[in-house]
Scaffold this active site. Structure first.
Site, PDB file in Angstrom:
ATOM      1  N   HIS A  35       0.847  -1.193   0.000  1.00 58.37           N
ATOM      2  CA  HIS A  35       0.000   0.000   0.000  1.00 58.37           C
ATOM      3  C   HIS A  35       0.883   1.244   0.000  1.00 58.37           C
ATOM      4  CE1 HIS A  35      -3.935  -1.967   1.248  1.00 58.37           C
ATOM      5  NE2 HIS A  35      -3.060  -2.966   1.332  1.00 58.37           N
TER       6      HIS A  35
ATOM      7  N   ASP B 288     -11.782   5.826  -5.095  1.00 61.13           N
ATOM      8  CA  ASP B 288     -12.007   4.415  -4.782  1.00 61.13           C
ATOM      9  C   ASP B 288     -13.509   4.147  -4.889  1.00 61.13           C
ATOM     10  OD1 ASP B 288     -12.210   1.876  -3.788  1.00 61.13           O
ATOM     11  OD2 ASP B 288     -11.435   2.344  -1.788  1.00 61.13           O
TER      12      ASP B 288
ATOM     13  N   ASP C 141     -16.386   1.826  -4.335  1.00 63.29           N
ATOM     14  CA  ASP C 141     -16.634   0.679  -3.462  1.00 63.29           C
ATOM     15  C   ASP C 141     -18.103   0.281  -3.553  1.00 63.29           C
ATOM     16  OD1 ASP C 141     -16.512  -1.261  -1.554  1.00 63.29           O
ATOM     17  OD2 ASP C 141     -16.161   0.096   0.134  1.00 63.29           O
TER      18      ASP C 141
ATOM     19  N   GLY D  75      -9.025  -5.925  -7.231  1.00 61.85           N
ATOM     20  CA  GLY D  75      -8.690  -7.275  -6.775  1.00 61.85           C
ATOM     21  C   GLY D  75      -9.466  -7.673  -5.541  1.00 61.85           C
TER      22      GLY D  75
ATOM     23  N   LYS E 135      37.620 -11.478  26.830  1.00 66.08           N
ATOM     24  CA  LYS E 135      37.723 -12.863  26.349  1.00 66.08           C
ATOM     25  C   LYS E 135      37.069 -13.780  27.382  1.00 66.08           C
ATOM     26  CE  LYS E 135      40.846 -16.096  24.116  1.00 66.08           C
ATOM     27  NZ  LYS E 135      40.094 -17.262  24.563  1.00 66.08           N
TER      28      LYS E 135
END
Length: 819
Positions: free
Chosen positions: A123, A144, A146, A180, A527
């Site tokens: 997105h 969009d 819808d 989609g 170490k």
């Protein structure tokens, strides 16, 4: 690319680790994660120009999408974790709780990386970052559409035509995209002069106007109560803080549908439906791409070609002037060109295709003809891909005025591409002046444009057939293979058998002295008295190997959750230690864990003698090989990699403070073995012993190879009296003495069984004193142990040795004399 569950691949010069490739992401069709990655790799030429420059938010389905009857829930991710590869471009957005980094998908490698993270949906907002890294004004407007209850794609297509006709009067030609999911998106380009708020206001008024004209078909209100039987025109996605599914992105539906760009003719089809991944790839392969106008939007904003475009006047120069500042999609094989440029002074322009543009350097003396001579190169602005074929005269008064001709051109393969070093194998045109040559560019000063580099012709030339193949990234187009899970933190955790094998061995330090370390710049690490391990955290699973390559994962179950302690998949290097009651490393405690194989014993001692993993280096992060980065950079990234407060017994110990002498004294006070001094600019060289790392030991210890033993007498009859040990040297196994002190009874019995099974007739040592050889039992020199000693005698034999235990993590060939 070979089939397999996990693979390291190169995509346009970027190295990525791909995992769980046969995991089914879409159960209804059987589409695997490998096929998802392949989809994004193949669609990248069409998708990248649309999403380039925009911050990406992702929806991740780490377990797959599930089925229509039982869908899986995704993870929603905005910001970018620190474990992401260094090469991945980032953009920063200010939030109320601070600045946050977002990924920017400017190339195919980034899309493949996102797909590897199971980010099925990509997105993006309607704006891009500008040349200064700030959010710019939107370069497109989106509607969009819808469908409410009882409506479908046919009704959305009808509304789309109404929107098209309305905005046409404003000079806009929208591009339709079947989402989609349910509806249709319409995109139209803008000139970038209006803010997101202004564009959102315009979109809202257009939606209201259409609603007023078609109240029975269209609604502009976001209320769900009024949507039934109508199509909502959602204008709100033009808000600067909102995002829309990117064109060409997959959807996390039951089937692998795509937000597919369409033609207006297709919207006339009464059987209009959403397209799936394979159909979209077929369309792209045929050359059908309705989004060309969208890809060219935002030319006046940021993008890698913004500097190039700002320095030239369209129509005043014959140089290419692309409509977009965001470059072109990657080709099948990367191209290079060297142009002879007669400007104020003659120089040669060396250009390499990278991320959709030509990365460029001005080389006054051209390509060196001799490996012994380096030439200065100055990085210039990125050039468009079309410049690779440009020849002509730039008019007087214009930037770069003078004649340009192509000296040579061809393809190249990437050996290495880092911020300060580039190595490429170039193959010029047949009969051209360059031929096949291996070139290195090494940055010496500055960053970006105007930075200075050295161009070096390398001696070890590569075969010409390699050029033009290694960097194309075509190998990722058909990944396949197997795996069992994906995503961090999601059960069940894979076992070691499901995690990639670790094929490298750790880098080793050379014996050093305080005098050596007192000179020059060194980073000082303590170490620790433990055993060295490499650990791979991959997709929630873990694998650990000892220094000689033995898998020790099952022996230390308290580290099974190591992936939870790391911010990303990684291959790390460290020391396993067991701490005594005073918090000091105890090799004796650790030894009780080292050789266990029975699960019941492992579980019992994991509770009574737990271990900690102390990390001091990293070889890979999220599949990115970082061994060539300097130690100081690897250390910085390692510290960022480990999550604090995870509850897993792992940490990155702080560096030692003070001068080397002060640090060594502190190590003595803490009861540690000593120090390891590391050059800050040293690279990590797996499997080799380097003088860039020096060990300064307080306790004199020595690894040894067992070559025989002397039988006990009296109360020790049938047991080991002492072990005969040695150290590999130039002539063979050199005798280092006999050791019996510290050999515990139970250990002696177990060791005797192993040694008696490895008996031989002759001594494996170069020479042994007669007194020690008189009653010796010789064995094959296969087992490694460790001793403490007071000092070495003049003959190389240990004085007052004490047995510390077997070292199953070491092989005889690893043993060296410790100075």
């Amino acid at each position: 690319m070979a089939e397999g569950a996990r693979q390291m691949v190169e995509v346009d010069g970027r190295r990525l680790r791909l995992t769980n490739l046969d995991k089914v992401m879409y159960p209804e069709t059987g589409m695997t994660k490998g096929e998802v990655i392949a989809y994004y790799a193949e669609i990248a030429p069409a998708m990248v120009p649309i999403v380039a420059g925009r911050p990406v938010t992702r929806l991740r389905w780490v377990h797959g999408v599930g089925t229509a009857a039982a869908p899986e829930k995704p993870f929603f991710e905005k910001t970018l974790d620190e474990h992401a590869p260094e090469w991945l471009r980032r953009g920063v957005i200010a939030h109320s709780d601070g600045d946050k980094p977002y990924p920017i998908a400017d190339d195919r490698a980034t899309l493949v990386w996102l797909a590897q993270q199971a980010s099925l949906e990509v997105h993006v907002p309607q704006w891009r970052f500008d040349a200064d890294g700030r959010p710019a004004n939107p370069d497109r407007i989106v509607f969009d559409l819808d469908p409410g209850e009882g409506m479908g794609l046919a009704e959305c297509a009808e509304v789309a035509r109404l929107v098209r006709d309305l905005v046409a009067g404003m000079g806009m030609t929208p591009v339709p995209v079947t989402s989609g999911s349910k509806g249709i998106h319409l995109y139209a380009t803008l000139d970038g002069r209006q803010s997101s708020e202004q564009v959102s206001d315009v979109a809202r008024e257009l939606a209201r106007a259409l609603e007023a004209d078609h109240p029975g078909l269209i609604v502009s209100s976001m209320s769900k109560l009024v949507r039934s039987g109508r199509v909502l025109i959602d204008w709100s996605q033009n808000n600067g803080k909102k995002t829309t599914i990117a064109p060409y992105s997959l959807r996390g539906r039951a089937r692998p549908t795509v937000a597919a760009p369409r033609t207006w003719a297709e919207l006339e089809d009464p059987g209009l439906r959403h397209l799936e991944a394979h159909e979209v790839l077929e369309r792209a392969a045929s050359g059908l791409d309705p989004t060309a106008a969208l890809a060219g939007s935002g030319a006046a904003g940021g993008g890698p070609l913004a500097t190039y475009l700002s320095m030239r006047t369209h129509g005043a120069t014959p140089e290419p002037m692309p409509e977009s500042s965001w470059g072109a999609p990657a080709g099948e094989a990367p191209r290079f060109v060297i142009q002879e440029h007669h400007a104020r002074r003659l120089h040669y322009d060396f250009r390499l295709e990278r991320d959709g543009v030509l990365k460029s350097w001005a080389v006054p003396k051209g390509v060196p003809e001799d490996p012994g001579v380096n030439h200065l190169a100055v990085q210039t602005e990125d050039h468009p891909m079309e410049y690779g074929g440009f020849e002509g005269t730039i008019p007087s008064g214009e930037y770069g005025a003078g004649s340009v001709t192509i000296w040579d051109s061809g393809t190249f393969a990437i050996e290495k591409w880092r911020d300060d070093e580039i190595i490429v194998d170039v193959l010029g045109r047949p009969g051209g002046p360059l031929g096949a040559v291996r070139l290195a560019l090494i940055r010496t000063d500055g960053e970006g444009e105007k930075s200075t580099w050295l161009m070096h012709r390398m001696k070890d030339q590569r075969p010409a057939v390699d050029a033009g193949r290694g960097g194309s990234g075509a190998s990722v187009s058909r990944p396949g293979g197997g795996g069992s899970r994906d995503g961090a933190g999601a059960p069940p955790r894979p076992a070691a058998a499901e995690v990639d094998p670790i094929l490298v061995r750790p880098m080793l330090a050379s014996p050093g002295t305080l005098g050596l370390v007192a000179r020059g710049e060194w980073a000082l690490e303590h170490k620790w008295d433990g055993i060295r391990v490499l650990a791979r955290a991959d997709g929630g699973g873990i694998r650990m190997i000892s220094r000689n390559g033995n898998d020790v994962t099952a022996r230390y179950p308290e580290l099974a959750d190591l992936p939870r302690a790391l911010r990303g998949d990684a291959l790390v290097d460290g020391e396993l230690v067991a701490l005594d009651d005073d918090g000091r490393p105890s090799f004796e405690l650790l030894q009780s864990r080292m050789n266990l194989t029975r699960a019941s014993e492992v579980a019992r001692l994991a509770a009574s003698a737990p271990v900690r993993l102390l990390l001091f280096d990293v070889l890979e992060i999220a599949g990115d090989d970082v061994t060539d980065a300097p130690y100081r950079e690897r250390r910085r990234r390692l510290e960022r990699l480990v999550r604090p407060g995870s509850g897993v017994p792992v940490e990155v110990p702080a560096l030692a403070d003070g001068t080397p002498a002060e640090a060594l004294e502190e190590a003595r006070r803490l009861g540690l073995e000593g120090l390891v001094a590391k050059r800050p600019d040293s690279v990590y060289t797996p499997g080799s012993r380097s003088e860039s790392w020096l060990k300064l030991k307080l306790t004199r210890t020595q690894e040894v190879v067992i070559g025989g033993y002397r039988k006990g007498a009296g109360t020790r009859t049938g047991r080991i009296r002492s072990l005969l040990v040695g150290i590999p040297g130039e002539r063979g196994l050199e005798y280092a003495g006999r050791v019996g002190s510290g050999l515990r009874e139970l250990e002696s019995e177990r060791l005797l069984e192993r040694l008696d099974g490895a008996r031989r007739e002759t001594s494996p040592f170069v020479s042994v004193p007669d007194a020690d050889a008189a009653d010796a039992v010789w064995v094959e020199p296969e087992l490694v142990g460790e001793i403490e000693l007071a000092e070495w005698t003049s003959t190389g034999v240990a004085r007052h040795p004490r047995w510390r235990g077997l070292r199953r993590d070491k092989a005889p060939e690893d043993v060296v004399r410790e100075g």
